[in-house]
Design a protein around this motif. Structure first.
Motif, short mmCIF file in Angstrom:
data_model
loop_
_atom_site.label_atom_id
_atom_site.label_comp_id
_atom_site.label_asym_id
_atom_site.label_seq_id
_atom_site.Cartn_x
_atom_site.Cartn_y
_atom_site.Cartn_z
N GLY A 1 -16.21 10.61 -25.84
CA GLY A 1 -16.65 10.29 -24.49
C GLY A 1 -16.23 8.92 -24.00
N VAL A 2 -15.25 8.31 -24.66
CA VAL A 2 -14.77 6.99 -24.28
C VAL A 2 -13.39 7.13 -23.66
N ARG A 3 -13.21 6.56 -22.47
CA ARG A 3 -11.93 6.63 -21.76
C ARG A 3 -11.15 5.33 -21.95
N VAL A 4 -9.82 5.44 -21.99
CA VAL A 4 -8.95 4.28 -22.14
C VAL A 4 -7.81 4.39 -21.14
N ASN A 5 -7.66 3.36 -20.30
CA ASN A 5 -6.60 3.34 -19.30
C ASN A 5 -6.00 1.94 -19.22
N ALA A 6 -4.92 1.83 -18.47
CA ALA A 6 -4.24 0.54 -18.32
C ALA A 6 -3.88 0.31 -16.86
N VAL A 7 -3.70 -0.94 -16.53
CA VAL A 7 -3.19 -1.35 -15.23
C VAL A 7 -1.95 -2.21 -15.47
N CYS A 8 -0.91 -1.97 -14.68
CA CYS A 8 0.34 -2.73 -14.81
C CYS A 8 0.57 -3.55 -13.55
N PRO A 9 0.14 -4.81 -13.54
CA PRO A 9 0.38 -5.65 -12.37
C PRO A 9 1.85 -6.05 -12.25
N GLY A 10 2.30 -6.16 -11.00
CA GLY A 10 3.56 -6.82 -10.72
C GLY A 10 3.31 -8.31 -10.57
N PRO A 11 4.23 -9.04 -9.96
CA PRO A 11 4.02 -10.48 -9.75
C PRO A 11 2.76 -10.75 -8.92
N MET A 12 1.90 -11.57 -9.45
CA MET A 12 0.63 -11.90 -8.81
C MET A 12 0.54 -13.39 -8.52
N GLU A 13 -0.21 -13.73 -7.51
CA GLU A 13 -0.39 -15.14 -7.12
C GLU A 13 -1.33 -15.80 -8.11
N THR A 14 -0.77 -16.22 -9.24
CA THR A 14 -1.54 -16.81 -10.32
C THR A 14 -0.80 -18.01 -10.89
N GLU A 15 -1.48 -18.74 -11.77
CA GLU A 15 -0.84 -19.84 -12.46
C GLU A 15 0.34 -19.36 -13.30
N MET A 16 0.26 -18.14 -13.83
CA MET A 16 1.35 -17.59 -14.62
C MET A 16 2.62 -17.46 -13.79
N LEU A 17 2.48 -16.99 -12.54
CA LEU A 17 3.66 -16.85 -11.68
C LEU A 17 4.27 -18.21 -11.37
N GLN A 18 3.43 -19.22 -11.15
CA GLN A 18 3.95 -20.56 -10.90
C GLN A 18 4.72 -21.07 -12.12
N ALA A 19 4.20 -20.78 -13.32
CA ALA A 19 4.89 -21.19 -14.54
C ALA A 19 6.24 -20.48 -14.68
N ILE A 20 6.27 -19.19 -14.32
CA ILE A 20 7.54 -18.45 -14.36
C ILE A 20 8.54 -19.10 -13.43
N GLY A 21 8.10 -19.48 -12.23
CA GLY A 21 8.98 -20.13 -11.27
C GLY A 21 9.56 -21.43 -11.82
N ARG A 22 8.71 -22.24 -12.44
CA ARG A 22 9.19 -23.51 -13.02
C ARG A 22 10.17 -23.26 -14.15
N ASP A 23 9.87 -22.28 -15.01
CA ASP A 23 10.73 -21.99 -16.14
C ASP A 23 12.10 -21.48 -15.68
N ALA B 1 12.97 -19.93 -7.04
CA ALA B 1 13.00 -19.05 -8.20
C ALA B 1 11.98 -17.93 -8.07
N ILE B 2 10.81 -18.25 -7.53
CA ILE B 2 9.78 -17.23 -7.34
C ILE B 2 10.23 -16.24 -6.27
N LEU B 3 10.81 -16.75 -5.19
CA LEU B 3 11.29 -15.85 -4.13
C LEU B 3 12.35 -14.89 -4.66
N ASP B 4 13.27 -15.40 -5.48
CA ASP B 4 14.29 -14.54 -6.07
C ASP B 4 13.67 -13.52 -7.02
N TYR B 5 12.65 -13.95 -7.74
CA TYR B 5 11.98 -13.10 -8.71
C TYR B 5 11.28 -11.93 -8.04
N VAL B 6 10.67 -12.16 -6.89
CA VAL B 6 9.90 -11.12 -6.21
C VAL B 6 10.70 -10.41 -5.12
#
Length: 264
Positions: free
Chosen positions: A182-204, A216-221
């Motif tokens: 009776g236990v369900r398991v699912n997932a969510v797959c986010p695309g680029p989100m307005e988060t600190e992680m996205l800012q770090a990706i842009g800098r990298d 870099a972020i504009l090109d990425y998205v």
């Protein structure tokens, strides 16, 4: 449909990892707004304290847990203590994760171990620890926050993409295992989100290819059909739908929240 459940997260105990910022914080705020009881997990005690203060404005019960999810012994002991305090965990949302932008030939063993330990090992063993209690109760919902990176080549983050693809494999295997209990398991797959992680990706990416982090972020998205990055709240609403009783006949699925960058 007669008897169809309405807002049914009120009063449920929801454990959220990586709850101090980004998608995790959005999950906490949104669940609090629906009346859920929260167990918030993160390594950052100060940021977690601020998250708790925000959520207590919306709901009556918030418990903070400062924990390293890669430490399996600590993880198991903590889950047992939480169950002793609350008697149950109705929903587990495995959101904690780290990202590293690094070319394939430059990835070191420590890079691999760190990314896989947080994104996969911690998720697996926390699901195991919480899932045992859900089996005893004969109900529960587990949500994994994967990534759209699980579905595309990621030459600058192969170890990250591999970890998130493995999460989708685990989602299917766990759904098959837990179904009879009776236990369900699912997932969510986010695309680029307005988060600190996205800012770090842009800098990298800017440091690798030159130019500004903003470009870099504009090109990425750029390939996203909706022509914008997503908001953490949008992931939170999708995940909490899958966690709710409205999704009672949904298990083993991975829902893209990505602005259409990956379609059916």
């Amino acid at each position: 449909m007669e008897g169809w459940p309405l807002d049914n997260l009120g009063g449920k105990f929801i454990m959220i990892t990586g709850a101090a910022r980004g998608i995790g914080l959005a999950l906490a705020r949104t669940a609090a707004g629906k009346g859920a009881n929260l167990i918030l997990v993160d390594r950052d005690e100060a940021a977690l304290g601020e998250a708790k203060r925000e959520c207590l404005k919306l709901t009556g019960y918030v418990k903070n847990v400062v924990m390293d999810i890669t430490n399996v012994q600590e993880l198991r002991e903590t889950v047992d203590q939480v169950i002793a305090d609350t008697e149950r965990i109705d929903v587990l949302i495995n959101n904690a994760g780290i990202m590293q932008t690094k070319p394939f030939l430059e990835v070191e063993e420590d890079d691999w171990d760190r990314v896989l330990s947080v994104n996969l090992k911690g998720l697996f063993f926390l699901s195991q620890a919480v899932g045992k209690h859900m089996i005893t109760r004969g109900q529960g919902s587990i949500i994994h926050i994967s990534s759209i990176a699980a579905r595309f080549p990621r030459p600058l983050a192969m170890h990250y993409g591999a970890s998130k693809a493995a999460v989708l494999s685990l989602t299917k295997s766990m759904a098959d295992f837990f179904g009879e209990y009776g236990v369900r398991v699912n997932a969510v797959c986010p695309g680029p989100m307005e988060t600190e992680m996205l800012q770090a990706i842009g800098r990298d990416r800017a440091s690798l290819f030159g130019g500004s982090a903003e470009k870099a972020i504009l090109d990425y998205v750029g390939p996203i059909p909706l022509q914008r990055v997503g908001q953490p709240q949008e992931v939170a609403e999708a995940a909490l739908f899958l966690a709710s009783d409205q999704a009672a006949y949904i298990t083993g699925q991975a829902l893209n929240v990505c602005g259409g960058v990956q379609m059916m």
